[in-house]
Scaffold this motif. Sequence first.
Motif, PDB file in Angstrom:
ATOM      1  N   GLY A  97      55.147  11.701  73.049  1.00 42.00           N
ATOM      2  CA  GLY A  97      55.540  13.037  73.167  1.00 42.00           C
ATOM      3  C   GLY A  97      56.774  13.255  72.150  1.00 42.00           C
ATOM      4  N   CYS A  98      56.726  12.423  70.926  1.00 37.30           N
ATOM      5  CA  CYS A  98      57.787  12.417  70.231  1.00 37.30           C
ATOM      6  C   CYS A  98      57.953  13.832  69.635  1.00 37.30           C
ATOM      7  N   GLY A  99      57.165  14.736  69.788  1.00 42.58           N
ATOM      8  CA  GLY A  99      57.368  16.177  68.827  1.00 42.58           C
ATOM      9  C   GLY A  99      57.667  15.706  67.540  1.00 42.58           C
ATOM     10  N   GLY A 111      60.261  14.562  66.224  1.00 39.36           N
ATOM     11  CA  GLY A 111      60.653  13.352  65.930  1.00 39.36           C
ATOM     12  C   GLY A 111      62.290  13.264  65.964  1.00 39.36           C
ATOM     13  N   LYS A 112      63.103  14.008  66.827  1.00 36.72           N
ATOM     14  CA  LYS A 112      64.402  14.215  67.001  1.00 36.72           C
ATOM     15  C   LYS A 112      65.116  12.692  67.495  1.00 36.72           C
ATOM     16  N   LEU A 113      64.288  12.134  68.477  1.00 36.50           N
ATOM     17  CA  LEU A 113      64.722  10.881  69.073  1.00 36.50           C
ATOM     18  C   LEU A 113      64.351   9.875  68.006  1.00 36.50           C
ATOM     19  N   ARG A 163      50.272  18.725  64.239  1.00 39.98           N
ATOM     20  CA  ARG A 163      51.102  19.764  63.534  1.00 39.98           C
ATOM     21  C   ARG A 163      52.553  18.929  63.620  1.00 39.98           C
ATOM     22  N   SER A 164      53.124  18.743  65.020  1.00 38.66           N
ATOM     23  CA  SER A 164      54.243  17.920  65.165  1.00 38.66           C
ATOM     24  C   SER A 164      54.543  16.748  64.376  1.00 38.66           C
ATOM     25  N   LEU A 165      53.373  15.857  64.239  1.00 35.39           N
ATOM     26  CA  LEU A 165      53.744  14.740  63.796  1.00 35.39           C
ATOM     27  C   LEU A 165      54.068  14.898  62.394  1.00 35.39           C
ATOM     28  N   GLU A 171      61.622  15.176  77.877  1.00 34.90           N
ATOM     29  CA  GLU A 171      61.078  16.538  77.911  1.00 34.90           C
ATOM     30  C   GLU A 171      59.606  16.736  77.737  1.00 34.90           C
ATOM     31  N   VAL A 172      58.536  15.934  78.316  1.00 32.20           N
ATOM     32  CA  VAL A 172      57.330  15.883  78.303  1.00 32.20           C
ATOM     33  C   VAL A 172      56.416  16.265  79.313  1.00 32.20           C
ATOM     34  N   ILE A 173      56.833  15.681  80.854  1.00 36.44           N
ATOM     35  CA  ILE A 173      56.021  15.682  81.832  1.00 36.44           C
ATOM     36  C   ILE A 173      56.127  17.075  82.297  1.00 36.44           C
ATOM     37  N   GLU A 174      57.066  17.791  82.087  1.00 40.55           N
ATOM     38  CA  GLU A 174      57.030  19.418  82.496  1.00 40.55           C
ATOM     39  C   GLU A 174      56.101  20.101  81.790  1.00 40.55           C
ATOM     40  N   HIS A 175      55.388  19.428  80.507  1.00 44.56           N
ATOM     41  CA  HIS A 175      54.295  20.374  79.736  1.00 44.56           C
ATOM     42  C   HIS A 175      53.025  19.734  80.549  1.00 44.56           C
ATOM     43  N   LEU A 176      52.802  19.064  81.601  1.00 40.89           N
ATOM     44  CA  LEU A 176      51.591  18.499  82.004  1.00 40.89           C
ATOM     45  C   LEU A 176      51.189  19.140  83.307  1.00 40.89           C
TER      46      LEU A 176
HETATM   47  N1  SAH Z   1      60.182  14.450  72.968  1.00 41.75           N
HETATM   48  C1  SAH Z   1      60.240  15.627  72.015  1.00 41.75           C
HETATM   49  C2  SAH Z   1      59.358  16.529  72.338  1.00 41.75           C
HETATM   50  C3  SAH Z   1      59.348  17.293  73.819  1.00 41.75           C
HETATM   51  S1  SAH Z   1      58.452  18.930  73.811  1.00 41.75           S
HETATM   52  C4  SAH Z   1      61.946  16.063  72.211  1.00 41.75           C
HETATM   53  O1  SAH Z   1      62.469  15.752  73.023  1.00 41.75           O
HETATM   54  O2  SAH Z   1      62.137  17.027  71.268  1.00 41.75           O
HETATM   55  C5  SAH Z   1      56.722  18.050  74.633  1.00 41.75           C
HETATM   56  C6  SAH Z   1      56.042  17.067  73.553  1.00 41.75           C
HETATM   57  O3  SAH Z   1      54.853  16.628  74.330  1.00 41.75           O
HETATM   58  C7  SAH Z   1      55.182  17.971  72.311  1.00 41.75           C
HETATM   59  O4  SAH Z   1      55.535  17.636  71.239  1.00 41.75           O
HETATM   60  C8  SAH Z   1      53.621  17.824  72.844  1.00 41.75           C
HETATM   61  O5  SAH Z   1      52.984  17.964  71.643  1.00 41.75           O
HETATM   62  C9  SAH Z   1      53.685  16.634  73.422  1.00 41.75           C
HETATM   63  N2  SAH Z   1      52.630  16.568  74.457  1.00 41.75           N
HETATM   64  C10 SAH Z   1      52.209  17.476  75.434  1.00 41.75           C
HETATM   65  N3  SAH Z   1      51.067  17.161  76.077  1.00 41.75           N
HETATM   66  C11 SAH Z   1      50.730  15.721  75.473  1.00 41.75           C
HETATM   67  C12 SAH Z   1      49.929  14.691  75.762  1.00 41.75           C
HETATM   68  N4  SAH Z   1      48.823  15.066  76.632  1.00 41.75           N
HETATM   69  N5  SAH Z   1      49.741  13.481  74.917  1.00 41.75           N
HETATM   70  C13 SAH Z   1      50.798  13.484  74.046  1.00 41.75           C
HETATM   71  N6  SAH Z   1      51.685  14.336  73.744  1.00 41.75           N
HETATM   72  C14 SAH Z   1      51.949  15.584  74.617  1.00 41.75           C
END
Ligand code: SAH
Length: 465
Positions: free
Chosen positions: A293-295, A297-299, A320-322, A366-371
């Motif tokens: 979930g690198c978004g 690419g900040k990290l 798109r993020s990639l 900052e990825v798990i809270e999107h799931l």
């Molecule tokens: N790690 C980055 C982005 C966090 S935002 C940062 O700290 O800046 C969350 C990211 O998780 C988004 O880029 C989103 O596209 C990704 N994401 C969400 N669901 C995902 C999944 N099922 N598999 C892979 N990436 C996912």
Amino acid sequence: MLLTITTTHQPATDLGYLLHKNPAKLHSFELSFGKAHVFYPEASSNRCTVALLLDVDPVGLVRGKRGQHEGGTLDQYVNDRPYVLSSFLSVAMGRAFGTAMSGRSKGRQELADQAIPLTAKLTVIGCRPGEALIHELFEPLGYTVTTERHPLDEKFPEWGEGPYYSVILSGMVRLQDLLNHLYVLVPVLDAEKHYWIGKDEVEKLLRKGEGWLALHPHKEAIVKRYLPRQRQLAREALARLTEEDNPDPDATEQAHTEEETRMEEPMRLWEQRMGAVVAVLRSTGAKRVLDLGCGEGKLLRSLLEERSLTEIVGMDVSYRSLEIASQRLKLDRMPTKQKERLKLMHGSLMYRDKRLAGYDAATVVEVIEHLDAPRLAAFERVLFEAARPKTIVVTTPNREYNVKFETLPAGQFRHKDHRFEWTREQFQQWASQISGRFGYSVRFLPIGEEDPQLGAPTQMGVFSS
Ligand code: SAH
């Protein structure tokens, strides 16, 4: 048990074309549990009704069969199976109306593609959770729902009501949709299963649920009741439905990320996050790392500066993020040596992926809270069970801290796409449970300035195996 479907679309007898069953005839089928009959109690040009009658043999049902009824109880002989609509109905519908369910009609394709007035009567359904469930399942699909509850025994009114209902559904729908709704939802109401066992049940559910189940507000309850006692299958089905539901992760993601960044900007929280994650990786001596979930690419940028890292992989579900990551990191102009250390990969954390196996560490920032719940459950196994890097670093907002963000209205999350934001206790509970389950140990570190009561704005869990 009996299902009837009536239309007043004229000429109503065209219903026979849609179902591929001539209204003038009786059609009978042998099924493993008894017999099914299709006939038309009325067939005029104004109004046409088709009936599907199931004649279930309750004794034949248990004789010579293994399973939950084993052991010779009275239940084998005295049960409601012959009278109530259940998964048997779905099996019979598949046999009798298979072509109609797939939306094909030889003589009347245009009509098959059209919403027409249809009324289905279900006599009767067992629904232990009660009448509300019947309304919750069918109303979001556009039906007017009428239910009539039956007493347990008409002769003994003092025994009260039973869990049995007659149900009438009416609406303007395509016949194909009505049949598929019934195919999935009747067993969901009844939830006493006889036939659903194997893995292809998930395929069947997704196929029959195509176009409506992913959007149903109660899809979680539907899937769980459709696959009772099959938690793994239910989870898989939900993860796949949820994926369908969000066909464009790119669009949702981008708009909100900027807002979140703006709010956290004054404390340069993201910088502190990157710093903390890199420090942890350094301390573990990892050489090959995944940023999941690198978004944008900040990290990845900070990781590239770490000379000790020989291989850095950024993965995201959003293409798109990639692309943005690739531009920001100037991947096309990077010296070959640097370029060889970095790989961007399009993929989803919902699916086991061989490419993720064998790394020293994975960061999930900052990825798990999107799931949502089913996706989080799938993610847990994909990462902690299948990919199994030695170290896993997970960061997520600390919800307790939100009151300190002046621009954030009370009770709201930092990002519109967040499915949850956890308190420290919630996060630690989740993380401890995951470590126990998959054989990791975990420690917790705060990120950002700590408030004595509320903790730090970001929380981090470091898992080691
Ligand atoms: N790690 C980055 C982005 C966090 S935002 C940062 O700290 O800046 C969350 C990211 O998780 C988004 O880029 C989103 O596209 C990704 N994401 C969400 N669901 C995902 C999944 N099922 N598999 C892979 N990436 C996912």
